[in-house]
Design a protein around this motif. Structure first.
Motif, PDB file in Angstrom:
ATOM      1  N   TYR A 203      61.703  26.434  47.886  1.00 24.12           N
ATOM      2  CA  TYR A 203      60.816  27.322  47.719  1.00 24.12           C
ATOM      3  C   TYR A 203      59.722  26.562  48.435  1.00 24.12           C
ATOM      4  CZ  TYR A 203      63.109  30.100  43.848  1.00 24.12           C
ATOM      5  OH  TYR A 203      64.160  30.398  42.867  1.00 24.12           O
ATOM      6  N   ARG A 206      56.278  28.201  52.983  1.00 20.17           N
ATOM      7  CA  ARG A 206      55.617  29.839  52.677  1.00 20.17           C
ATOM      8  C   ARG A 206      54.795  30.508  53.359  1.00 20.17           C
ATOM      9  NH1 ARG A 206      57.102  30.032  47.340  1.00 20.17           N
ATOM     10  NH2 ARG A 206      55.988  31.996  46.696  1.00 20.17           N
ATOM     11  N   SER A 208      51.647  33.200  53.769  1.00 17.11           N
ATOM     12  CA  SER A 208      51.193  34.289  52.974  1.00 17.11           C
ATOM     13  C   SER A 208      51.055  35.276  53.094  1.00 17.11           C
ATOM     14  CB  SER A 208      49.085  33.276  53.598  1.00 17.11           C
ATOM     15  OG  SER A 208      49.046  34.137  54.772  1.00 17.11           O
ATOM     16  N   GLN A 234      58.329  40.472  49.153  1.00 18.39           N
ATOM     17  CA  GLN A 234      58.337  39.270  47.505  1.00 18.39           C
ATOM     18  C   GLN A 234      56.303  39.103  47.029  1.00 18.39           C
ATOM     19  OE1 GLN A 234      60.980  35.765  49.165  1.00 18.39           O
ATOM     20  NE2 GLN A 234      60.562  36.435  50.929  1.00 18.39           N
ATOM     21  N   CYS A 235      55.337  38.865  48.498  1.00 17.50           N
ATOM     22  CA  CYS A 235      54.546  38.587  47.261  1.00 17.50           C
ATOM     23  C   CYS A 235      54.043  40.230  46.498  1.00 17.50           C
ATOM     24  CB  CYS A 235      53.150  38.691  48.593  1.00 17.50           C
ATOM     25  SG  CYS A 235      53.374  37.164  49.545  1.00 17.50           S
ATOM     26  N   PHE A 238      56.460  39.732  43.005  1.00 16.13           N
ATOM     27  CA  PHE A 238      56.166  38.497  42.323  1.00 16.13           C
ATOM     28  C   PHE A 238      54.403  38.198  42.384  1.00 16.13           C
ATOM     29  CE2 PHE A 238      60.481  37.514  44.299  1.00 16.13           C
ATOM     30  CZ  PHE A 238      61.156  37.763  42.988  1.00 16.13           C
ATOM     31  N   SER A 240      52.169  37.569  44.295  1.00 16.66           N
ATOM     32  CA  SER A 240      52.227  36.012  45.452  1.00 16.66           C
ATOM     33  C   SER A 240      51.122  36.448  45.919  1.00 16.66           C
ATOM     34  CB  SER A 240      53.109  35.114  44.814  1.00 16.66           C
ATOM     35  OG  SER A 240      52.763  34.058  45.793  1.00 16.66           O
ATOM     36  N   PRO A 241      49.683  34.994  46.490  1.00 17.19           N
ATOM     37  CA  PRO A 241      49.516  35.217  47.726  1.00 17.19           C
ATOM     38  C   PRO A 241      50.986  34.859  48.318  1.00 17.19           C
ATOM     39  CG  PRO A 241      48.873  33.431  46.343  1.00 17.19           C
ATOM     40  CD  PRO A 241      49.541  34.314  45.597  1.00 17.19           C
ATOM     41  N   ASP A 242      51.623  34.093  48.531  1.00 15.21           N
ATOM     42  CA  ASP A 242      52.538  33.960  49.793  1.00 15.21           C
ATOM     43  C   ASP A 242      53.852  34.456  49.041  1.00 15.21           C
ATOM     44  OD1 ASP A 242      52.798  31.642  48.333  1.00 15.21           O
ATOM     45  OD2 ASP A 242      51.880  30.427  49.142  1.00 15.21           O
ATOM     46  N   ALA A 243      54.619  33.882  50.052  1.00 22.14           N
ATOM     47  CA  ALA A 243      56.251  34.178  50.018  1.00 22.14           C
ATOM     48  C   ALA A 243      57.049  33.177  50.755  1.00 22.14           C
ATOM     49  CB  ALA A 243      56.611  35.113  49.961  1.00 22.14           C
TER      50      ALA A 243
END
Length: 327
Positions: A203, A206, A208, A234-235, A238, A240-243
């Motif tokens: 993980y 990553r 952004s 993916q961002c 989930f 999220s700001p990154d993946a």
């Protein structure tokens, strides 16, 4: 000479990230890609894989359909992570190319036998499984002589500390633990070096959301747009700001092995535990002492386990390649 590689995949958002890197980086010679059921059923996996290679301009790479299901278990999938189509619900027309007529195990055998026919070690293939290890288990038990064409196996799977499919087990090993156990045993018997690129490092590298949108913005259905779309999916999924670039990290570990800290450790796969089936048991004890009290003894397979990664180094390597910076 570029490093000859073969990827075994269940494409998969993160498999697609890895395929782009392997297809585009000039230091790798991508000889073939084999497919297995995992993140999605095997037929969507084949279609996704052909689409990724077309986006990378690599219609020359043969793609073969492999095992539909694990050796013993009923198949499961991870579409809750990867989307209904297994690859980020990509709204692109799929490739019109047909897969290679050979079964994946036969294609692997043929590529490895050809590599073994050369006298020098430089032609031997680095095998990079990024999926449940069903195809690789079938290969090594059906055609053990193919091992002569393998330089090493670098697989994405397992973990020393954490799980994701369950509290104990990582998905690729959990999906077919018998296959993973067979592969470790076969590699010990056939003297094949093995590296486990597992969840302990998976993980960390990553990209952004902002960078992903920059990659995808020009359009063109090319490698850069696809790379951006995969990270963006993916961002969004989930929040999220990154993946993570996920499986692509295992390809990075072949390109730049100094980017991971690894230890050679005995590893087994748990096949029977109620709560721990599919767990990779990584033995970090000091075997130079007296451990004769352990009735199990030391695991036959001693492999390199990746424990730390230079995350920024691998993220940059991936970005430079998929954006065209390497070409």
């Amino acid at each position: 000479m570029a490093i000859p590689v073969v990827l075994d995949v269940d494409t998969g958002v993160d498999d697609a990230c890895a395929l782009l890197l392997a297809a585009l980086h000039p230091a790798l010679d991508l000889r073939a890609v084999t497919c297995v059921g995992g993140n999605a059923a095997v037929d969507p996996v084949v279609a996704n894989t052909l689409t990724v290679l077309d986006a990378a301009g690599r219609a020359d790479v043969p793609v073969a359909r492999g095992a539909e299901r694990p050796l013993l278990e009923a198949p499961v999938d991870a579409r809750h992570v990867h989307g209904h189509d297994g690859m980020g619900d990509l709204d692109w027309a799929r490739s019109e190319r047909a897969p290679d007529p050979r079964h994946a195990v036969e294609l692997l055998r043929d590529v490895l036998d050809e590599a073994a026919a050369h006298a020098d070690d430089a032609h031997r293939v680095t095998l990079i499984p990024l999926a449940p290890l069903t195809n690789i288990a079938l290969l090594l038990r059906t055609y053990p002589s193919a091992a002569k064409g393998i330089r090493e196996i670098v697989f994405m799977g397992g973990a020393a500390h954490v799980g994701n499919a369950t509290a104990s087990a990582e998905f690729n090993v959990f999906h077919d633990p018998e296959a993973a156990a067979v592969v470790l045993d076969a590699c010990a018997e056939l003297d094949i070096p093995v590296t486990m690129y597992g969840l302990d490092v998976f993980y960390a590298p990553r990209v952004s959301l902002e960078t992903a949108r920059t990659l995808a913005a020009p359009g063109g259905h090319d490698a850069a747009e696809l790379a951006g779309r995969l990270i963006e999916f993916q961002c969004q999924r989930f929040g999220s700001p990154d993946a993570t670039i996920g499986d692509a990290g295992a390809v990075c570990a072949v390109l730049e092995p100094a980017g991971v800290r690894r230890e050679q450790l005995p590893v087994r796969v748990e096949l029977a535990g109620t709560w721990s089936r599919g767990r990779t048991i990584v033995d970090r004890r000091d075997w130079s002492g007296d451990l004769s009290h352990d009735p199990h003894g030391q695991a036959p397979a001693s492999i390199d386990v990746c424990l730390e990664v230079d995350a920024q180094r691998y993220a940059t390597l991936w970005l430079d390649t998929v954006s065209g910076g390497m070409r």
